[in-house]
Design a protein around this motif. Structure first.
Motif, mmCIF file in Angstrom:
data_model
loop_
_atom_site.group_PDB
_atom_site.id
_atom_site.type_symbol
_atom_site.label_atom_id
_atom_site.label_comp_id
_atom_site.label_asym_id
_atom_site.label_seq_id
_atom_site.Cartn_x
_atom_site.Cartn_y
_atom_site.Cartn_z
ATOM 1 N N ASP A 62 0.880 -1.172 0.000
ATOM 2 C CA ASP A 62 0.000 0.000 0.000
ATOM 3 C C ASP A 62 0.912 1.216 0.000
ATOM 4 O O ASP A 62 1.362 1.663 1.051
ATOM 5 C CB ASP A 62 -0.903 -0.028 1.233
ATOM 6 N N THR A 63 1.227 1.725 -1.185
ATOM 7 C CA THR A 63 2.259 2.759 -1.284
ATOM 8 C C THR A 63 1.770 4.039 -1.930
ATOM 9 O O THR A 63 1.035 4.789 -1.331
ATOM 10 C CB THR A 63 3.493 2.225 -2.030
ATOM 11 N N ASP A 64 2.135 4.253 -3.155
ATOM 12 C CA ASP A 64 1.984 5.543 -3.817
ATOM 13 C C ASP A 64 0.741 5.571 -4.714
ATOM 14 O O ASP A 64 0.697 4.884 -5.726
ATOM 15 C CB ASP A 64 3.240 5.806 -4.639
ATOM 16 N N PRO A 65 -0.280 6.367 -4.359
ATOM 17 C CA PRO A 65 -1.496 6.394 -5.181
ATOM 18 C C PRO A 65 -1.295 7.011 -6.564
ATOM 19 O O PRO A 65 -2.182 6.928 -7.400
ATOM 20 C CB PRO A 65 -2.482 7.216 -4.344
ATOM 21 N N SER A 66 -0.130 7.603 -6.827
ATOM 22 C CA SER A 66 0.105 8.162 -8.160
ATOM 23 C C SER A 66 0.436 7.080 -9.181
ATOM 24 O O SER A 66 0.433 7.331 -10.373
ATOM 25 C CB SER A 66 1.234 9.193 -8.118
ATOM 26 N N ILE A 67 0.733 5.857 -8.726
ATOM 27 C CA ILE A 67 1.032 4.763 -9.651
ATOM 28 C C ILE A 67 -0.280 4.195 -10.179
ATOM 29 O O ILE A 67 -1.219 3.955 -9.435
ATOM 30 C CB ILE A 67 1.846 3.650 -8.949
ATOM 31 N N ARG A 68 -0.319 3.977 -11.479
ATOM 32 C CA ARG A 68 -1.487 3.362 -12.119
ATOM 33 C C ARG A 68 -1.005 2.132 -12.876
ATOM 34 O O ARG A 68 -0.057 2.207 -13.650
ATOM 35 C CB ARG A 68 -2.169 4.335 -13.084
ATOM 36 N N MET A 69 -1.658 0.998 -12.626
ATOM 37 C CA MET A 69 -1.310 -0.249 -13.297
ATOM 38 C C MET A 69 -2.503 -0.702 -14.128
ATOM 39 O O MET A 69 -3.629 -0.709 -13.646
ATOM 40 C CB MET A 69 -0.920 -1.308 -12.271
ATOM 41 N N PHE A 70 -2.212 -1.098 -15.378
ATOM 42 C CA PHE A 70 -3.267 -1.445 -16.319
ATOM 43 C C PHE A 70 -3.387 -2.943 -16.568
ATOM 44 O O PHE A 70 -4.468 -3.441 -16.871
ATOM 45 C CB PHE A 70 -3.034 -0.730 -17.660
ATOM 46 N N ASP A 71 -2.277 -3.676 -16.481
ATOM 47 C CA ASP A 71 -2.307 -5.106 -16.779
ATOM 48 C C ASP A 71 -1.020 -5.729 -16.239
ATOM 49 O O ASP A 71 -0.052 -5.035 -15.942
ATOM 50 C CB ASP A 71 -2.394 -5.321 -18.290
ATOM 51 N N LEU A 72 -1.032 -7.060 -16.121
ATOM 52 C CA LEU A 72 0.196 -7.796 -15.804
ATOM 53 C C LEU A 72 0.161 -9.130 -16.514
ATOM 54 O O LEU A 72 -0.901 -9.663 -16.835
ATOM 55 C CB LEU A 72 0.388 -7.958 -14.296
ATOM 56 N N GLN A 73 1.361 -9.653 -16.790
ATOM 57 C CA GLN A 73 1.478 -10.908 -17.520
ATOM 58 C C GLN A 73 2.718 -11.642 -17.050
ATOM 59 O O GLN A 73 3.807 -11.063 -17.026
ATOM 60 C CB GLN A 73 1.570 -10.641 -19.029
ATOM 61 N N ALA A 74 2.577 -12.916 -16.706
ATOM 62 C CA ALA A 74 3.724 -13.770 -16.399
ATOM 63 C C ALA A 74 4.187 -14.408 -17.706
ATOM 64 O O ALA A 74 3.358 -14.794 -18.537
ATOM 65 C CB ALA A 74 3.322 -14.837 -15.384
ATOM 66 N N ALA A 75 5.514 -14.522 -17.888
ATOM 67 C CA ALA A 75 6.030 -15.039 -19.163
ATOM 68 C C ALA A 75 7.362 -15.749 -18.957
ATOM 69 O O ALA A 75 8.036 -15.557 -17.943
ATOM 70 C CB ALA A 75 6.209 -13.884 -20.147
ATOM 71 N N THR A 76 7.723 -16.525 -19.953
ATOM 72 C CA THR A 76 9.038 -17.129 -20.026
ATOM 73 C C THR A 76 9.764 -16.432 -21.170
ATOM 74 O O THR A 76 9.296 -16.443 -22.297
ATOM 75 C CB THR A 76 8.954 -18.645 -20.295
ATOM 76 N N THR A 77 10.885 -15.787 -20.833
ATOM 77 C CA THR A 77 11.629 -15.026 -21.834
ATOM 78 C C THR A 77 13.071 -15.485 -21.890
ATOM 79 O O THR A 77 13.578 -16.129 -20.979
ATOM 80 C CB THR A 77 11.595 -13.521 -21.487
ATOM 81 N N GLY A 78 13.758 -15.125 -22.960
ATOM 82 C CA GLY A 78 15.191 -15.388 -23.074
ATOM 83 C C GLY A 78 15.522 -16.841 -23.304
ATOM 84 O O GLY A 78 14.729 -17.632 -23.815
ATOM 85 N N ALA A 79 16.733 -17.221 -22.860
ATOM 86 C CA ALA A 79 17.275 -18.562 -23.122
ATOM 87 C C ALA A 79 16.478 -19.665 -22.433
ATOM 88 O O ALA A 79 16.525 -20.809 -22.846
ATOM 89 C CB ALA A 79 18.736 -18.629 -22.678
ATOM 90 N N GLY A 80 15.723 -19.327 -21.381
ATOM 91 C CA GLY A 80 14.986 -20.332 -20.654
ATOM 92 C C GLY A 80 13.678 -20.750 -21.308
ATOM 93 O O GLY A 80 12.938 -21.540 -20.763
#
Length: 142
Positions: free
Chosen positions: A123-141
């Motif tokens: 519960d921190t800064d109300p000026s931050i706005r988040m629209f979406d999130l996604q978990a992914a596998t990136t890079g060599a893995g």
């Protein structure tokens, strides 16, 4: 839907994440608003992993969100920009601006050897706005 919120501010929410083993990145689409500092705004993300006993283990990461018209910070990358934005003083007319309005994909490292089951925002800064999130596998893995 028109008139409905399209984003959230970090306020202690726990959000379920369906991330299989091997996932190594969490991307959060967001920005800070009305920040005049070059560092943007930061919040803490608790990465909640399933443990063998049916509970969770937690890792903590701090993430920084640049101002929507500010400088890039940390692992952020511009996800989308628009060279026009509304100017309410001009009756909501879209006007060109010197700095485009942007949202950023903020990346958070995930331990690929553990199953990420949820994230909890501080519960921190109300000026931050988040629209979406996604978990992914990136890079060599991949």
């Amino acid at each position: 839907t028109s008139g409905q919120p399209d984003s959230v501010s970090p306020a202690g929410q726990t959000i379920p994440v369906n991330a299989p083993l091997g996932t190594n990145t969490l991307a959060i689409l967001g920005a800070a608003e009305r920040r005049q500092t070059t560092g943007g705004s930061a919040t803490v993300v608790h990465l909640n992993y399933a443990d063998a006993g049916g509970g969770t283990d937690t890792d903590v990461e701090e993430v920084a969100f640049p101002d929507w018209d500010g400088l890039l910070v940390n692992s952020s990358a511009t996800a989308a920009s628009n060279e026009l934005r509304s100017n309410f003083a001009l009756l909501n007319n879209a006007v060109p601006v010197a700095t485009p309005a942007s949202v950023y994909a903020i990346t958070v490292p995930v331990d690929p050897t553990r199953k990420l089951v949820s994230i909890t925002f501080a519960d921190t800064d109300p000026s931050i706005r988040m629209f979406d999130l996604q978990a992914a596998t990136t890079g060599a893995g991949k």
